[in-house]
Design a protein around this motif. Structure first.
Motif, PDB file in Angstrom:
ATOM      1  N   ARG A   1      18.073  14.624  13.656  1.00  0.00           N
ATOM      2  CA  ARG A   1      18.781  15.339  12.776  1.00  0.00           C
ATOM      3  C   ARG A   1      19.848  14.454  12.012  1.00  0.00           C
ATOM      4  NH1 ARG A   1      20.446  19.702  17.162  1.00  0.00           N
ATOM      5  NH2 ARG A   1      20.661  17.739  18.106  1.00  0.00           N
ATOM      6  N   THR A   2      20.245  13.309  12.919  1.00  0.00           N
ATOM      7  CA  THR A   2      21.367  12.621  11.839  1.00  0.00           C
ATOM      8  C   THR A   2      20.449  11.242  11.298  1.00  0.00           C
ATOM      9  OG1 THR A   2      22.670  12.865  13.696  1.00  0.00           O
ATOM     10  CG2 THR A   2      23.083  10.919  12.249  1.00  0.00           C
ATOM     11  N   ILE A   3      19.559  10.796  11.738  1.00  0.00           N
ATOM     12  CA  ILE A   3      18.703   9.449  11.067  1.00  0.00           C
ATOM     13  C   ILE A   3      17.152   9.793  11.401  1.00  0.00           C
ATOM     14  CG2 ILE A   3      18.303   7.127  10.853  1.00  0.00           C
ATOM     15  CD1 ILE A   3      21.250   6.769  11.606  1.00  0.00           C
ATOM     16  N   PRO A   4      16.534  10.437  10.492  1.00  0.00           N
ATOM     17  CA  PRO A   4      15.067  10.767  10.809  1.00  0.00           C
ATOM     18  C   PRO A   4      14.422   9.227  10.809  1.00  0.00           C
ATOM     19  CG  PRO A   4      15.512  11.021   8.636  1.00  0.00           C
ATOM     20  CD  PRO A   4      16.959  10.782   9.147  1.00  0.00           C
ATOM     21  N   PRO A   5      13.060   9.342  11.298  1.00  0.00           N
ATOM     22  CA  PRO A   5      12.451   8.000  11.359  1.00  0.00           C
ATOM     23  C   PRO A   5      11.994   7.510   9.922  1.00  0.00           C
ATOM     24  CG  PRO A   5      11.546   9.881  12.874  1.00  0.00           C
ATOM     25  CD  PRO A   5      12.409  10.525  12.034  1.00  0.00           C
ATOM     26  N   CYS A   6      11.917   8.245   9.052  1.00  0.00           N
ATOM     27  CA  CYS A   6      11.635   7.902   7.624  1.00  0.00           C
ATOM     28  C   CYS A   6      12.872   7.774   6.762  1.00  0.00           C
ATOM     29  CB  CYS A   6      10.856   8.817   6.894  1.00  0.00           C
ATOM     30  SG  CYS A   6      11.611  10.612   6.767  1.00  0.00           S
ATOM     31  N   TRP A   7      13.953   7.364   7.329  1.00  0.00           N
ATOM     32  CA  TRP A   7      15.383   7.208   6.708  1.00  0.00           C
ATOM     33  C   TRP A   7      15.147   5.939   5.736  1.00  0.00           C
ATOM     34  CZ3 TRP A   7      17.530   2.600   6.475  1.00  0.00           C
ATOM     35  CH2 TRP A   7      16.954   1.330   7.494  1.00  0.00           C
ATOM     36  N   ASP A   8      14.518   5.294   5.849  1.00  0.00           N
ATOM     37  CA  ASP A   8      14.468   3.995   4.887  1.00  0.00           C
ATOM     38  C   ASP A   8      13.616   4.720   3.394  1.00  0.00           C
ATOM     39  OD1 ASP A   8      11.797   4.147   6.250  1.00  0.00           O
ATOM     40  OD2 ASP A   8      11.759   1.929   6.554  1.00  0.00           O
ATOM     41  N   ARG A   9      13.101   5.786   3.583  1.00  0.00           N
ATOM     42  CA  ARG A   9      12.291   6.384   2.257  1.00  0.00           C
ATOM     43  C   ARG A   9      13.216   7.210   1.489  1.00  0.00           C
ATOM     44  NH1 ARG A   9       6.583   7.903   4.545  1.00  0.00           N
ATOM     45  NH2 ARG A   9       6.046   7.827   2.313  1.00  0.00           N
ATOM     46  N   HIS A  10      14.466   7.220   2.149  1.00  0.00           N
ATOM     47  CA  HIS A  10      15.437   8.125   1.194  1.00  0.00           C
ATOM     48  C   HIS A  10      16.498   7.316   0.851  1.00  0.00           C
ATOM     49  CE1 HIS A  10      13.197  11.838   2.567  1.00  0.00           C
ATOM     50  NE2 HIS A  10      13.189  11.283   3.778  1.00  0.00           N
ATOM     51  N   ASN A  11      16.696   7.201  -0.593  1.00  0.00           N
ATOM     52  CA  ASN A  11      17.657   6.395  -1.130  1.00  0.00           C
ATOM     53  C   ASN A  11      19.268   6.500  -0.463  1.00  0.00           C
ATOM     54  OD1 ASN A  11      18.442   4.023  -2.807  1.00  0.00           O
ATOM     55  ND2 ASN A  11      19.382   5.468  -4.109  1.00  0.00           N
ATOM     56  N   ALA A  12      19.326   7.953  -0.470  1.00  0.00           N
ATOM     57  CA  ALA A  12      20.865   8.430  -0.313  1.00  0.00           C
ATOM     58  C   ALA A  12      21.302   8.088   1.225  1.00  0.00           C
ATOM     59  CB  ALA A  12      20.878   9.879  -0.622  1.00  0.00           C
ATOM     60  N   ILE A  13      20.009   8.183   1.990  1.00  0.00           N
ATOM     61  CA  ILE A  13      20.343   7.625   3.507  1.00  0.00           C
ATOM     62  C   ILE A  13      20.359   6.217   3.513  1.00  0.00           C
ATOM     63  CG2 ILE A  13      19.311   7.604   5.780  1.00  0.00           C
ATOM     64  CD1 ILE A  13      18.324  10.381   5.088  1.00  0.00           C
ATOM     65  N   VAL A  14      19.554   5.587   2.926  1.00  0.00           N
ATOM     66  CA  VAL A  14      19.677   4.098   2.825  1.00  0.00           C
ATOM     67  C   VAL A  14      21.119   3.385   2.353  1.00  0.00           C
ATOM     68  CG1 VAL A  14      18.918   1.783   1.756  1.00  0.00           C
ATOM     69  CG2 VAL A  14      17.112   3.700   2.708  1.00  0.00           C
ATOM     70  N   GLU A  15      21.771   4.118   1.469  1.00  0.00           N
ATOM     71  CA  GLU A  15      22.761   3.565   0.744  1.00  0.00           C
ATOM     72  C   GLU A  15      23.787   3.933   1.644  1.00  0.00           C
ATOM     73  OE1 GLU A  15      23.440   2.033  -1.903  1.00  0.00           O
ATOM     74  OE2 GLU A  15      21.207   1.624  -2.459  1.00  0.00           O
ATOM     75  N   ALA A  16      23.837   5.210   2.506  1.00  0.00           N
ATOM     76  CA  ALA A  16      24.987   5.675   3.476  1.00  0.00           C
ATOM     77  C   ALA A  16      25.096   4.593   4.691  1.00  0.00           C
ATOM     78  CB  ALA A  16      24.889   7.090   3.768  1.00  0.00           C
ATOM     79  N   LEU A  17      23.922   4.411   5.064  1.00  0.00           N
ATOM     80  CA  LEU A  17      23.874   3.444   6.087  1.00  0.00           C
ATOM     81  C   LEU A  17      24.337   1.943   5.792  1.00  0.00           C
ATOM     82  CD1 LEU A  17      20.428   4.703   7.752  1.00  0.00           C
ATOM     83  CD2 LEU A  17      22.890   5.013   8.758  1.00  0.00           C
ATOM     84  N   ALA A  18      23.796   1.482   4.580  1.00  0.00           N
ATOM     85  CA  ALA A  18      24.148   0.002   4.132  1.00  0.00           C
ATOM     86  C   ALA A  18      25.740   0.227   3.934  1.00  0.00           C
ATOM     87  CB  ALA A  18      23.597  -0.173   2.793  1.00  0.00           C
TER      88      ALA A  18
ATOM     89  N   LEU B   1      25.061  12.150   6.806  1.00  0.00           N
ATOM     90  CA  LEU B   1      23.593  11.960   7.069  1.00  0.00           C
ATOM     91  C   LEU B   1      22.766  13.034   7.507  1.00  0.00           C
ATOM     92  CD1 LEU B   1      24.004   8.421   8.950  1.00  0.00           C
ATOM     93  CD2 LEU B   1      22.871   8.837   6.561  1.00  0.00           C
ATOM     94  N   ARG B   2      23.747  14.143   8.186  1.00  0.00           N
ATOM     95  CA  ARG B   2      23.031  15.112   8.879  1.00  0.00           C
ATOM     96  C   ARG B   2      22.821  16.092   7.675  1.00  0.00           C
ATOM     97  NH1 ARG B   2      27.336  15.091  12.452  1.00  0.00           N
ATOM     98  NH2 ARG B   2      26.601  13.839  14.387  1.00  0.00           N
ATOM     99  N   GLU B   3      23.702  16.161   6.596  1.00  0.00           N
ATOM    100  CA  GLU B   3      23.401  16.849   5.569  1.00  0.00           C
ATOM    101  C   GLU B   3      22.447  16.440   4.609  1.00  0.00           C
ATOM    102  OE1 GLU B   3      27.083  16.770   3.097  1.00  0.00           O
ATOM    103  OE2 GLU B   3      28.408  17.590   4.628  1.00  0.00           O
TER     104      GLU B   3
ATOM    105  N   ARG C   1       9.056  13.839   0.625  1.00  0.00           N
ATOM    106  CA  ARG C   1       9.720  13.230  -0.570  1.00  0.00           C
ATOM    107  C   ARG C   1      10.893  13.856  -0.935  1.00  0.00           C
ATOM    108  NH1 ARG C   1       5.486  12.335  -4.933  1.00  0.00           N
ATOM    109  NH2 ARG C   1       7.254  11.084  -5.861  1.00  0.00           N
ATOM    110  N   ASP C   2      11.994  13.176  -1.620  1.00  0.00           N
ATOM    111  CA  ASP C   2      13.137  13.635  -2.152  1.00  0.00           C
ATOM    112  C   ASP C   2      12.701  14.466  -3.252  1.00  0.00           C
ATOM    113  OD1 ASP C   2      14.717  12.191  -0.227  1.00  0.00           O
ATOM    114  OD2 ASP C   2      15.020  10.542  -1.631  1.00  0.00           O
ATOM    115  N   ARG C   3      13.461  15.424  -3.421  1.00  0.00           N
ATOM    116  CA  ARG C   3      13.231  16.657  -4.461  1.00  0.00           C
ATOM    117  C   ARG C   3      13.830  15.934  -5.942  1.00  0.00           C
ATOM    118  NH1 ARG C   3      15.142  21.134  -0.782  1.00  0.00           N
ATOM    119  NH2 ARG C   3      13.210  21.210   0.511  1.00  0.00           N
TER     120      ARG C   3
END
Length: 89
Positions: free
Chosen positions: A21-38, A71-73, A87-89
């Motif tokens: 619920r915090t970091i899904p397996p496909c996190w690297d396919r979502h730009n907002a999540i990638v940017e936050a983790l970086a 990330l949860r959001e 996919r992201d909307r």
């Protein structure tokens, strides 16, 4: 860059027992999540640099708390699950 980030994210998930619920397996396919983790990775590096201030560890924990909430959001917004990527909307 993404390969280095993947290794760091794997360690982060293990160190803090973060769930899907915090970091899904496909996190690297979502730009907002990638940017936050970086950004979180860069923050950790700065907080534990040799020149860091004594309070930097607390700064790291605050950043971790703030970013995991973000990330949860983002993960809730994507609707991704353990076995399903959307996919992201």
């Amino acid at each position: 860059m993404l390969e280095d980030l993947r290794g760091w994210v794997t360690q982060l998930i293990d160190r803090y027992t973060l769930d899907l619920r915090t970091i899904p397996p496909c996190w690297d396919r979502h730009n907002a999540i990638v940017e936050a983790l970086a950004a979180l990775r860069d923050c950790e590096r700065g907080c534990y640099d040799l020149d860091a201030t004594p309070s930097s560890g607390i700064d790291w924990l605050r950043a971790l708390s703030d970013v995991t909430a973000y990330l949860r959001e983002q993960t809730a917004r994507t609707g991704c699950a353990a076995t399903e990527h959307r996919r992201d909307r």
